[in-house]
Design a protein around this motif. Structure first.
Motif, PDB file in Angstrom:
ATOM      1  N   GLY A 169       5.225 -15.292  10.321  1.00 28.02           N
ATOM      2  CA  GLY A 169       5.796 -14.892  11.614  1.00 28.02           C
ATOM      3  C   GLY A 169       5.263 -15.732  12.752  1.00 28.02           C
ATOM      4  N   ALA A 170       5.075 -17.025  12.495  1.00 32.26           N
ATOM      5  CA  ALA A 170       4.388 -17.888  13.461  1.00 32.26           C
ATOM      6  C   ALA A 170       5.332 -18.883  14.120  1.00 32.26           C
ATOM      7  N   VAL A 171       6.567 -18.481  14.319  1.00 34.98           N
ATOM      8  CA  VAL A 171       7.542 -19.387  14.905  1.00 34.98           C
ATOM      9  C   VAL A 171       8.621 -18.551  15.577  1.00 34.98           C
ATOM     10  N   GLY A 172       9.245 -19.122  16.596  1.00 28.97           N
ATOM     11  CA  GLY A 172      10.358 -18.449  17.258  1.00 28.97           C
ATOM     12  C   GLY A 172       9.945 -17.155  17.916  1.00 28.97           C
ATOM     13  N   PRO A 173      10.618 -16.048  17.570  1.00 27.56           N
ATOM     14  CA  PRO A 173      10.301 -14.776  18.227  1.00 27.56           C
ATOM     15  C   PRO A 173       8.891 -14.292  17.907  1.00 27.56           C
TER      16      PRO A 173
END
Ligand code: FES
Length: 891
Positions: free
Chosen positions: A526-530
């Motif tokens: 979950g380390a990109v975008g949102p």
């Protein structure tokens, strides 16, 4: 944010808690001498030239004294303190210290402002002498005030730690390394010491640098894809010095040996200044009218008979506007999509892989996000050599406490400072990335909520990952299982992890799979975008390789990555160009060469690329050029490719033209001519216009500014980008869709740019590389860059960088060298299944046993005759990073 209120010369000033009196003085609109202080460096407060008076406390060094509520600071009334400090410094220097031009000596400037002159009957200090051993850095020890700025700049900005202060008391002076000649030290010639030196003790050699600067031009570096902002000082149309720009620039006041110093090629005596046409087998000078007329007539015939018989290789070195015009020429004038650029040879897998995963073919985050990261995963990249400013910034983050995981077969500088260094066998990246993903899942280090909300493909990926436990990955890649687990856990437990990667990921048979499986890690975490995190960031190789692709110099994509198969996109361009846009995708670079060898290509226009030196399997490239009836080449010099061409146009360099580049973090930046090109030389932009006009076509947009405006009108991604706006507001990151858009430094903050708004995890298996070692070819050759030179070296080899690195070497490990009976400096022969090269041996522990490394900056070394025609199965990017070779003593 907590603030502090104090009074400076009667003015109430507010500064952030933790600010110094120097900050407060500046906030009050005043200035102080700060001879030992540089805002980028730690404070030592040794010179006392910044003294101010604090009511009730007395004198204080502004640079090191914290601002406090209620302080009353006298600046103007304390001038005498600072004047005395300046006098004390000047008293220990030779009188010529104040003769250094004020624009190159802070000391001279401040002394002039404070009325400090050389003392009468000046004491002659000890003659400590000069060090002129280095081509770019001159040390005048008698001007050194031992402020230590250079020492701290070398350590804290560049991270090289090569400088020190030696001696005692008044005899203290800067020295490189152990005190020997500068040229024999480990100095990497970044120039940071020269830039921060306040006295001229460190300066650039050359009489020109003793004269006042006539003109300064802010432009963008034309070497690698970092896109450093540079201030170019000139006099009489000659470059005096190039200094890195500070505030607001991607480079924050730093540069490398290429951008900072390697501009001497502009005045090289073998610069082409006249068009050449091959007559009776020999290239002969011709007028511009003759050359453009000849090309126009030949191309008109091909256009009318078979438009697909023409192809153009546009240039990642040229401006956006020139690339826009080149693809427009191919499509609107010639009627073919046969246009490509050298992204094909480096980061085409990035564009394809990132677009398939996230929606857009660029890096996901701004480089400044590095400042937030606590774990950096650096893969297949040696930025210390290839992107030195990035390398320094990553090293700074590591010195500041960030953890570093390096995945690279070589023990690079950053690998030596990594917490974990994984050394996969070349060609096994996908297995390693799947193995890291396996551990993230197994250890519960995935962001399930993010995966649920923002991605698809997770179940399929989970099924695939079962096949990649660390033990199996260790068998495939040679990476010990426990190291793989350590790396995955470090990345998985980070608060803000970031991925940076280079050509060690893309230049493979499965390069696009590499980009996609590497991107999986950021999604799982979950380390990109949102999500929070530093995203996935390709380190683009050439100054404008991002821009060349952005402009549509690709066979299947129009400007702004609009698909050629999209009728609406074609119509939008056709209306702007007043010409039909062909609907069939064109040829990629390797396909162009194959078509030429097959007799299907009648003309190939190579703009600013030395394909004979830089493309793989150069024997096949040479055969293609020989088979093509008309080869046109734009270049500064008679490169091997130009020498093989039928028509050569002499063109301007990046320091001689106007336009824009896009750097590796999608930043549009202005390029401005610092000097005029030599007489007889034109820009690529002008050459394209002239040939089109000769064919009776009007390319429109007569200036680079108008070309950018037209591009913005057809490419929604760049709709808000104009020269005027860049001049006014500075760089803009795309997407920037309108005049009110601030640009998008960080992508996908709300949703991904795929049609369903989700990021697509990729379940891609490991497949073996195209090249394999065997008994006949037992070593694996990896190619890459050296810090001192750039690509084919046509620019840097015509500067004093050649003094810093005189030739190419083959890097071999000590064990392999001993087994082969070879010694340092021996001339050795390399044979691959495709060609042969002769190189000097360098023994180093940077390479693993069984692997060797070479750069490709010296065409005479013919390194690319060794590399194969194996290419990425998705994009056609060559497998430069895996070539089986054998090594023997050269007879
Ligand atoms: Fe403050 Fe030198 S600048 S003591």
């Amino acid at each position: 944010m907590a603030v502090v209120k104090l009074v400076v010369d009667g003015r109430l000033v507010e500064v952030a808690a933790g600010a110094t009196l120097l900050d407060a003085v500046r906030a009050a609109g005043l200035a102080l001498p700060t001879l030992c202080h540089d805002d980028r460096l730690t404070t030592v407060a040794s010179c006392r030239t910044c003294l101010v008076d604090i009511t009730g406390r007395g004198p204080a060094a502004a640079c090191s004294t914290l601002a406090e509520d209620g302080l009353r600071v006298a600046v103007e009334a304390s001038r005498a303190l600072r004047r005395d400090a300046l006098r004390a410094i000047v008293a220990g220097l030779p009188t010529r210290a104040l003769d250094v031009p004020a624009d190159r000596s802070e000391l001279a400037r401040q002394c002039a402002g404070y009325g400090v002159t050389a003392p009468l009957g000046a004491v002659t200090p000890p003659e400590r002498g000069l060090d002129h051993s280095h081509p770019y850095v001159k040390l005048d020890r008698d001007l050194c005030i031992a402020c230590g700025r250079c020492v701290r700049a070398c350590a804290e900005i560049q991270g090289t730690f090569v400088l020190t202060l030696t001696g005692r008391g008044a005899g203290t002076v800067v020295a490189p390394g152990t005190g020997g000649p500068w040229a024999e030290s480990d100095c990497v010639s970044c120039g940071a010491c020269v830039d921060t030196c306040p006295t001229g003790a460190l300066s650039e050699p050359g009489l020109l640098n003793m004269l006042p600067i006539e003109r300064q031009t802010r432009t963008t570096c034309g070497y690698c894809g970092v896109g450093c902002s540079l201030e170019v000082s000139t006099r009489d149309n000659v470059i005096m010095t190039v200094r890195p720009a500070g505030e607001g620039s991607v480079n924050r006041g730093h540069a490398c040996v290429k951008g900072r110093f390697a501009h001497g090629f502009l005045g090289s005596t073998d610069r082409l200044t006249t068009p050449l046409i091959r007559r009776n087998g020999t290239l002969a000078p011709a007028s511009w009218e003759a050359a453009t007329g000849y090309v126009a007539a030949r191309l008109a015939g091909i256009r009318d008979a078979d438009p697909g018989g023409f192809a153009v290789i546009s240039s990642a070195r040229a401006t956006n506007e020139e690339n826009y015009l080149a693809q427009k020429f191919a499509r609107a004038v010639m009627g073919t999509n046969n246009v490509d650029n050298c992204a094909r040879l480096c980061h085409a897998p990035s564009a394809a892989g990132l677009a398939a995963t996230f929606g857009l073919g660029g890096g996901t985050n701004a480089f400044d996000d590095l400042d937030r990261c606590d774990v950096i995963l650096l893969v297949g990249a040696n930025p210390t050599a290839a992107h030195p400013v990035v390398g320094s910034r990553i090293f700074q983050r590591v010195m500041d406490g960030a953890r570093l995981v390096v995945v690279d077969p070589r023990r690079t500088f950053l690998a030596r400072h990594a917490d974990v260094h994984l050394r996969p066998r070349p060609g096994t990246n996908v297995a390693v990335f799947n193995g890291l993903a396996h551990v993230l899942v197994r250890e519960g280090l995935v962001d399930s909520a993010f995966l649920e909300t923002h991605t698809n493909g997770y179940d399929e990926l989970l099924g695939l990952l079962e096949d990649y436990p660390p033990e199996r990955v260790a068998e495939i890649s040679g990476v010990p299982a426990h190291d793989l687990v350590r790396a995955a856990v470090m990345y998985g437990r980070a608060l803000v992890p970031a991925i940076f990667y280079g050509l060690g990921v893309t230049e493979h048979r499965h390069g696009t799979d590499g980009v996609r499986t590497l991107s999986n890690l950021a999604l799982l975490r979950g380390a990109v975008g949102p999500g929070t995190g530093g995203g996935v960031n390709p380190l683009r190789g050439q100054n404008n390789v991002q821009g060349a692709s952005d402009m549509g110099a690709l066979p299947d994509l129009l400007p702004g990555y609009q698909k050629i198969l999209d009728p609406a996109a074609r119509t939008r361009c056709a209306e702007a160009w007043r010409a039909d846009v062909p609907s069939r995708p064109g040829l990629r670079i390797p396909q162009m060469f194959a078509a030429a060898r097959d007799g299907a290509l009648q003309a190939l226009w190579v703009i600013g690329e030395d394909v004979l030196a830089t493309d793989p399997d150069s024997a096949s490239v040479r055969a293609a050029l020989a088979a093509c009836p008309l080869v046109i080449c734009n270049d500064l010099f008679l490169s091997p490719t130009a020498a093989a061409a039928d028509v050569v146009f002499p063109v301007a360099a990046w320091l001689e033209k106007n336009g824009t580049f896009v750097n590796f973090d999608r930043r549009f930046q202005r390029v401005r001519a610092a000097v005029a090109p030599p007489a007889g030389v034109r820009t690529d932009f002008a050459v394209l216009h002239a040939v089109a006009a000769g064919m009776g076509a009007d390319l429109g947009c007569p200036t680079p500014e108008e070309a950018m405006a037209e591009c913005a009108s057809v490419a929604p991604l760049f709709g808000g980008i104009t020269h005027a706006r860049l001049d006014r507001d500075g760089p803009l990151h795309w997407p920037c869709g309108s005049a009110v858009s601030p640009g998008t430094p960080r992508l996908y903050q709300d949703r991904f740019a795929t049609p369903d708004g989700l990021a697509h995890l990729a379940a891609r298996p490991y497949l073996p590389p195209g090249e394999q070692c065997d008994a006949a070819y037992p070593y694996l050759l990896v190619t890459g860059r050296r810090a001192e030179h750039y690509n084919s070296g046509s620019m840097t080899r015509r500067t004093d960088n050649l003094v810093l690195l005189t030739d190419e070497t083959i890097d071999v490990g000590p064990g392999d060298a001993a087994a082969l009976g070879l010694h340092e400096g021996d001339t050795v022969r390399l044979d691959s299944r495709h060609g042969m090269a002769v190189l000097r041996l360098r023994i180093t522990d940077e390479v693993e046993p069984g692997q060797v490394f070479a750069g490709f900056h010296f065409p005479g070394a013919t390194v690319n005759s060794l590399t194969s025609a194996v290419e990425d199965e998705v994009t056609g990017c060559p497998e430069y990073k895996v070539t089986a070779v054998r090594i023997s003593a050269h007879a």
